[in-house]
Motif scaffolding. Structure first.
Motif: not given
Length: 153
Positions: A120-124, A117-118
């Protein structure tokens, strides 16, 4: 000597025909040495002509076969080069497939969900803290341990 002679042939008489006792005729056999020289020479010429013809035909067939092979060699070399290129391409594609397969397996692994998830996306991860360097003296670095959700100043 009489034992070697063949008995005369007896033909049954018919009322209108006469009975004849015939002896088989002897065939005249000439000894090979008594044959005329022209016949010997002719038979030798025909045998020589036949052998020469066979050799000429076989030579012609051999020349045609060698010529056909000479024409086919470039095509064989070209096919071999194409085979080498295809094998190189296949090895390259197999390595790419293996890389993609490992990434695919990693994407669906339950233990790696946060990490994927970290990436592939900007979410951390909210518990992860970001380290920011502040402008100032090089010898005296201060580290900020602000939460990631806040923007850098």
């Amino acid at each position: 000597m009489n034992a070697l002679k063949t008995p005369p042939q007896v033909v049954e008489a018919t009322p209108n025909r006469r009975v004849s006792h015939r002896r088989p005729r002897k065939r005249s056999q000439t000894h090979p040495s008594r044959q005329p020289q022209a016949k010997k020479a002719t038979s030798h010429r025909t045998a020589a002509l036949e052998a020469t013809t066979k050799i000429a035909v076989n030579t012609l067939i051999s020349v045609v076969a060698v010529s056909a092979l000479a024409h086919l060699l470039p095509y064989q070399r070209q096919g071999y080069q194409q085979l080498q290129e295809m094998q190189g391409y296949l090895e390259k594609q197999e390595s790419e497939v293996e890389t993609l397969r490992s990434q695919f397996q990693r994407s669906f692994a339950p233990s790696a969900t946060k990490r994927v998830m970290q990436e592939q996306t900007y979410l951390q991860d909210p518990q992860r803290r970001r380290i920011l360097f502040k402008e100032g003296n090089q010898s005296n670095h201060r580290f900020s341990t602000e939460p990631f959700s806040q923007s850098p100043q």
